[in-house]
Design a protein around this motif. Structure first.
Motif, short mmCIF file in Angstrom:
data_model
loop_
_atom_site.label_atom_id
_atom_site.label_comp_id
_atom_site.label_asym_id
_atom_site.label_seq_id
_atom_site.Cartn_x
_atom_site.Cartn_y
_atom_site.Cartn_z
N LEU A 114 0.80 -1.22 0.00
CA LEU A 114 0.00 0.00 0.00
C LEU A 114 0.84 1.27 0.00
CD1 LEU A 114 -2.74 -1.04 2.61
CD2 LEU A 114 -2.90 -1.08 0.11
N VAL A 115 1.98 1.24 0.70
CA VAL A 115 2.77 2.47 0.88
C VAL A 115 3.98 2.49 -0.05
CG1 VAL A 115 4.04 3.89 2.53
CG2 VAL A 115 2.01 2.63 3.28
N LEU A 158 3.56 0.24 11.26
CA LEU A 158 3.83 1.61 10.82
C LEU A 158 5.10 2.16 11.45
CD1 LEU A 158 0.19 3.05 10.94
CD2 LEU A 158 1.58 2.68 8.89
N TYR A 159 5.33 1.79 12.72
CA TYR A 159 6.57 2.20 13.40
C TYR A 159 7.78 1.64 12.66
CZ TYR A 159 10.13 2.44 17.09
OH TYR A 159 11.28 2.68 17.80
N GLY A 160 7.73 0.36 12.30
CA GLY A 160 8.83 -0.25 11.57
C GLY A 160 9.02 0.36 10.20
N LEU A 161 7.92 0.75 9.55
CA LEU A 161 7.98 1.38 8.23
C LEU A 161 8.73 2.71 8.30
CD1 LEU A 161 6.97 1.18 5.25
CD2 LEU A 161 4.98 2.50 5.99
N ILE A 162 8.45 3.49 9.34
CA ILE A 162 9.15 4.77 9.51
C ILE A 162 10.62 4.54 9.83
CG2 ILE A 162 9.33 6.81 11.00
CD1 ILE A 162 6.30 6.80 11.22
N LYS A 163 10.89 3.57 10.72
CA LYS A 163 12.28 3.30 11.11
C LYS A 163 13.11 2.77 9.95
CE LYS A 163 13.51 3.29 15.06
NZ LYS A 163 14.16 4.32 15.91
N LYS A 164 12.44 2.21 8.95
CA LYS A 164 13.13 1.67 7.78
C LYS A 164 13.89 2.77 7.03
CE LYS A 164 12.09 -1.03 3.58
NZ LYS A 164 12.90 -2.21 3.87
#
Length: 290
Positions: A114-115, A158-164
């Motif tokens: 999706l993102v 979502l937290y992991g997506l940002i930290k990526k």
């Protein structure tokens, strides 16, 4: 490789045993506990930075609005995840909390679609379909979706997506997150105490001792995870992450005696089958590439 494997595995074991720790603090509400956890974690991280004399990055980070917004967003997601998890453990929902972290890898795949516009492979689509079927099955039989599990999986995903894509390393990033959270947590906790709402008024020293452990118990597993993640293949790390929800599941059933009806067990079985497909295919591709 062995050092990284041990670090990552130990991080997941500590996370898996978290219900034992939060059970000791069950008389403190989830909101107040998260406020304390933020402040004690920050204190521990500042001690680590002082020991390492690692301060130069801080002024540089505060001069970059984009970095501050990025970490303020990840800090918000992390605090919401903490709040839901602590509430779930203290209200006898350990099984549903474990389900959230079983679902999390599949939520990561969905967020990638999706993102990040990633294209899942056929086996990954099959795993996502099975997971969706499990959620629908549980919703149909219980009369409501497993909101706790879905909220935990989504906030941590979502937290992991940002930290990526985050620019700071594990120690610096976690410190900035807790520092930003502390600017809200400190005055709120002070107002909470002055308003006479604190459950710690007149609390025994043993309870304060358990509370002081929140700092290292929050920071150390995240630092171990960051250390291990850089030293082992992604496929291996993906398999290790099931240690945590597996331990939580066992604690929920055998120690906290939460009910596990046959219909609920079918839902868990569908999730486990989806994870087996997902992990097996990831491991096969990793070995093939190696």
């Amino acid at each position: 490789m062995q050092n990284g494997l041990l670090s990552a595995a130990l991080a997941y074991v500590v996370w898996g045993l978290f219900p034992l720790y939060f059970h000791q603090l069950s008389q403190i509400g989830a909101f107040e506990l998260v406020l304390h956890r933020t402040l004690w974690a920050l204190g521990f991280l500042l001690l680590v930075l002082a020991w390492r004399k690692q301060w130069q990055w801080l002024s540089h980070a505060f001069r970059q609005p984009r970095v501050l917004v990025l970490y303020a967003t990840s800090a918000t997601l992390l605090s919401v995840n903490w709040l839901i998890y602590v509430w779930a453990v203290n209200h006898q929902h350990v099984l549903e909390a474990s389900l959230g972290y079983f679902i999390n890898p599949l939520v990561n795949v969905l967020l990638g679609v999706l993102v990040l516009r990633e294209r899942p492979r056929p086996v990954q689509w099959a795993a996502l379909t099975l997971a969706a079927g499990a959620v629908l099955w549980m919703s149909w039989h219980t009369g409501a979706p497993p909101w706790i599990a879905l909220a935990l999986a989504l906030t941590f995903g979502l937290y992991g997506l940002i930290k990526k894509t985050a620019p700071l390393d594990a120690l610096e990033g976690l410190t900035l997150e807790t520092l930003l959270l502390a600017t809200v947590a400190a005055p709120v906790l002070l107002a909470w105490d002055l308003g006479g709402h604190s459950a710690l008024a007149g609390a025994p020293g043993s309870l304060w001792g358990w509370l002081l452990l929140a700092g290292p118990l929050t920071a150390v597993p995240l630092l171990l995870f960051g250390h291990g993640a850089r030293r082992i293949p992604l496929g291996t790390l993906g398999l290790l992450q099931y240690i945590s929800p597996s331990l939580q599941f066992l604690l929920g059933v055998w120690l906290f005696h939460e009910p596990l009806q046959s219909t609920r067990l079918v839902g868990f079985a569908l999730i486990w089958l989806a994870l087996l497909l997902y992990s097996g295919e990831t491991l096969w591709r990793t070995r093939r590439a190696a």
